[in-house]
Design an enzyme around this catalytic site. Sequence first.
Site, PDB file in Angstrom:
ATOM      1  N   ASP A  37       3.319 -37.891  16.315  1.00 30.18           N
ATOM      2  CA  ASP A  37       4.190 -39.262  16.109  1.00 30.18           C
ATOM      3  C   ASP A  37       3.534 -40.046  17.366  1.00 30.18           C
ATOM      4  O   ASP A  37       2.423 -39.722  17.972  1.00 30.18           O
ATOM      5  CB  ASP A  37       5.501 -38.808  17.130  1.00 30.18           C
ATOM      6  CG  ASP A  37       6.395 -38.138  16.026  1.00 30.18           C
ATOM      7  OD1 ASP A  37       6.415 -38.359  14.811  1.00 30.18           O
ATOM      8  OD2 ASP A  37       7.314 -37.679  16.618  1.00 30.18           O
ATOM      9  N   LYS A  59       2.923 -44.612  12.708  1.00 31.91           N
ATOM     10  CA  LYS A  59       2.019 -45.716  12.861  1.00 31.91           C
ATOM     11  C   LYS A  59       2.707 -46.994  13.829  1.00 31.91           C
ATOM     12  O   LYS A  59       3.854 -47.152  13.723  1.00 31.91           O
ATOM     13  CB  LYS A  59       1.486 -46.432  11.684  1.00 31.91           C
ATOM     14  CG  LYS A  59       0.405 -45.429  11.005  1.00 31.91           C
ATOM     15  CD  LYS A  59      -0.864 -46.028  11.284  1.00 31.91           C
ATOM     16  CE  LYS A  59      -1.984 -45.017  10.664  1.00 31.91           C
ATOM     17  NZ  LYS A  59      -3.287 -45.265  11.186  1.00 31.91           N
ATOM     18  N   MET A 214      16.589 -44.464  23.842  1.00 30.62           N
ATOM     19  CA  MET A 214      16.646 -45.418  22.756  1.00 30.62           C
ATOM     20  C   MET A 214      17.846 -46.478  22.955  1.00 30.62           C
ATOM     21  O   MET A 214      18.411 -46.862  21.893  1.00 30.62           O
ATOM     22  CB  MET A 214      17.006 -44.575  21.299  1.00 30.62           C
ATOM     23  CG  MET A 214      15.818 -43.621  21.108  1.00 30.62           C
ATOM     24  SD  MET A 214      16.043 -42.879  19.539  1.00 30.62           S
ATOM     25  CE  MET A 214      17.398 -41.579  20.023  1.00 30.62           C
TER      26      MET A 214
HETATM   27  N1  SAH Z   1      12.426 -35.978  22.371  1.00 31.17           N
HETATM   28  C1  SAH Z   1      12.165 -37.157  23.388  1.00 31.17           C
HETATM   29  C2  SAH Z   1      13.026 -38.291  23.082  1.00 31.17           C
HETATM   30  C3  SAH Z   1      12.812 -39.003  21.779  1.00 31.17           C
HETATM   31  S1  SAH Z   1      13.692 -40.470  21.274  1.00 31.17           S
HETATM   32  C4  SAH Z   1      12.197 -36.503  24.696  1.00 31.17           C
HETATM   33  O1  SAH Z   1      12.723 -35.551  24.666  1.00 31.17           O
HETATM   34  O2  SAH Z   1      11.897 -37.237  25.648  1.00 31.17           O
HETATM   35  C5  SAH Z   1      12.510 -41.549  21.833  1.00 31.17           C
HETATM   36  C6  SAH Z   1      13.232 -42.210  23.233  1.00 31.17           C
HETATM   37  O3  SAH Z   1      12.656 -41.540  24.403  1.00 31.17           O
HETATM   38  C7  SAH Z   1      12.455 -43.647  23.491  1.00 31.17           C
HETATM   39  O4  SAH Z   1      13.207 -44.656  22.967  1.00 31.17           O
HETATM   40  C8  SAH Z   1      12.776 -43.612  24.939  1.00 31.17           C
HETATM   41  O5  SAH Z   1      14.165 -44.053  25.285  1.00 31.17           O
HETATM   42  C9  SAH Z   1      12.654 -42.098  25.241  1.00 31.17           C
HETATM   43  N2  SAH Z   1      11.298 -41.998  25.958  1.00 31.17           N
HETATM   44  C10 SAH Z   1      10.404 -41.120  25.388  1.00 31.17           C
HETATM   45  N3  SAH Z   1       9.088 -41.282  26.161  1.00 31.17           N
HETATM   46  C11 SAH Z   1       9.204 -42.066  27.159  1.00 31.17           C
HETATM   47  C12 SAH Z   1       8.422 -42.579  28.005  1.00 31.17           C
HETATM   48  N4  SAH Z   1       7.313 -42.169  28.287  1.00 31.17           N
HETATM   49  N5  SAH Z   1       8.824 -43.372  28.886  1.00 31.17           N
HETATM   50  C13 SAH Z   1      10.270 -43.937  28.790  1.00 31.17           C
HETATM   51  N6  SAH Z   1      11.041 -43.575  27.647  1.00 31.17           N
HETATM   52  C14 SAH Z   1      10.681 -42.412  26.865  1.00 31.17           C
END
Ligand code: SAH
Length: 577
Positions: A37, A59, A214
């Site tokens: 991803d 992408k 999100m």
């Molecule tokens: N599976 C992921 C979450 C996926 S949903 C997890 O466990 O972290 C995607 C959301 O995760 C983004 O919209 C954001 O809110 C958050 N997110 C993921 N990586 C991030 C990062 N490095 N910094 C801030 N928010 C992040």
Amino acid sequence: MSDFGKVYLIGAGPGDPGLFTLRGKAILERADVVVYDRLVSPSILAFCNDKAQMVDVGKMPTHHKVKQSEINKLLVKFAKEMPSAVIARLKGGDPFVFGRGGEEALELVEAAVEFEVVPGVTSAISVPAYAGIPVSHRGIATSFHIITGHEKEEVRGSRPEEIKVESDAECHPEQTLQSISCHPEQAQRVEGSSIAGLDFPALAKCPGTLIFLMGISNMQMIARRLMECGKDPKTPLAFIEKGTTPYQRTVTCTLETAAETIVRENVTAPAITIMGGVVKLGDKLAWRKKLPLSGKRLVVTRAAKQASGISAKLTALGAEVIETPMIETRSVEPRVDTCHPERSTKCEVEGSSIANFADLANFDVLAFTSTNGVESFFEAFFKASLDIRALAGKKIASVGKITEKKLLERGLHCDFVPEDHTGEGLGKLLAKIAQSSNLEPGASTLLLQGNLADDTLTTLLPKATRWVVYETLPAKTLPDWKREAVAAADAVVFASSSAVENFAKVVQHGSVESHAELDSASASPCLEPQATCPAPRTCFSIGRMTTATAKKYGFEVVESDETTMDSLVKKIAEYYA
Ligand code: SAH
């Protein structure tokens, strides 16, 4: 055993490669296919082996992206078409925390494809931690709650254009968030649809820390509904953008000013929103932004094995490191190096002949000096249709523990491993053993090495035979994802002139071949338009020679005070202080 490949749903963590699990790394290193991803950071992709097929399903906005249902099908397709392959499905954070990993797993079960889940460090907890915000804290928050700010939408007849936004967001939340996060009026349009499932009265009453993933595009509505349901408008709130990466940023405000803060500060995805008293602790505990190299992405050009030392030092100072080794190894048909001990590269090429596996019978000891040597030897061994029993009774020697482990994976215990894990140590040990049997040093010993191995062993063991089983070559090209990461870096770190030369050839000019023309034209490469130089213009050099070469290629050079790695690291930290 299944006839299909096996799929590993792997959590890549929030960005910092140091937060990636050992299990995830071990699988990536041997994966045949990697489906990844957009949230997966380049320094984690760097763990993949060079031969892996890399499939980018996330992408950037405006580019074509792969829908979730297509990703599910793709995983099944790879598994069915590639028996016994290792297929890594790499997802940001943890695959089961709003990562749709469950949906992919269900599809795999349906198709009878074997799978495993490798949990990842979720952004929900780690991103606040990197901003110095503990999600729970005695006396402030006794629970924390992770909430999606963008729920899956069932089809509603009345608002088709909004539903389109939702289904898109479900595939790639980031893209939608990024595109509408600065336009609260647009977020308003989807109000009530994407987060209809949230129980605001319960959330407002909840005394614990609230963490929204999100949630940026819907924050205006989320904040308003929470306040309407009784949550204190003065509740401290933080947005943490691109957490744990060099671009991490924390923006603080209160619940009542959340929506306007997003617009004013242009908060963009990926970002998490955290609310509650714990946010205030971040004022005192924000440890990461204090590191001298926080926010810097540096390219390290040393060979993978040597790079880890300097990379670890730079990472410890807060930098993100992209390791871009400028050499690669390739297995070759084993050939006998006949010229030692006066061996030279020229002599080796001219004086070598193809090795005959039937000669293995003449050797009592097989000595390996690298994992590459082990892999390449066995590649050729099995290609020659030999059976492992052809090695029965042989003594096995290894230069050190890593090579020893590699041999053990092949079912071979080592008889000899020197204490100091060097070629010299191995040579002395084998010489001693030979002498104790009244043999000349190296008699009936076969050394399995690369073409650039030095003469240490052949000098200490003059009677040994050496087979060259792999070659070390300058890297020829870079995969696209790495090229993008290098282009976005702040600087390159060079520890040798040859690294500068190769970097210029491979990165700035696409390939080693294209550089030949350049040499003949004796042009100054970086004076060409920026498009042909998608690399940083600043570099750090270990010493005088390296500096001269880097200048030749148009770099702005910062030179280390002494020609040591520690001094170089110190210089980099001082430069960015
Ligand atoms: N599976 C992921 C979450 C996926 S949903 C997890 O466990 O972290 C995607 C959301 O995760 C983004 O919209 C954001 O809110 C958050 N997110 C993921 N990586 C991030 C990062 N490095 N910094 C801030 N928010 C992040």
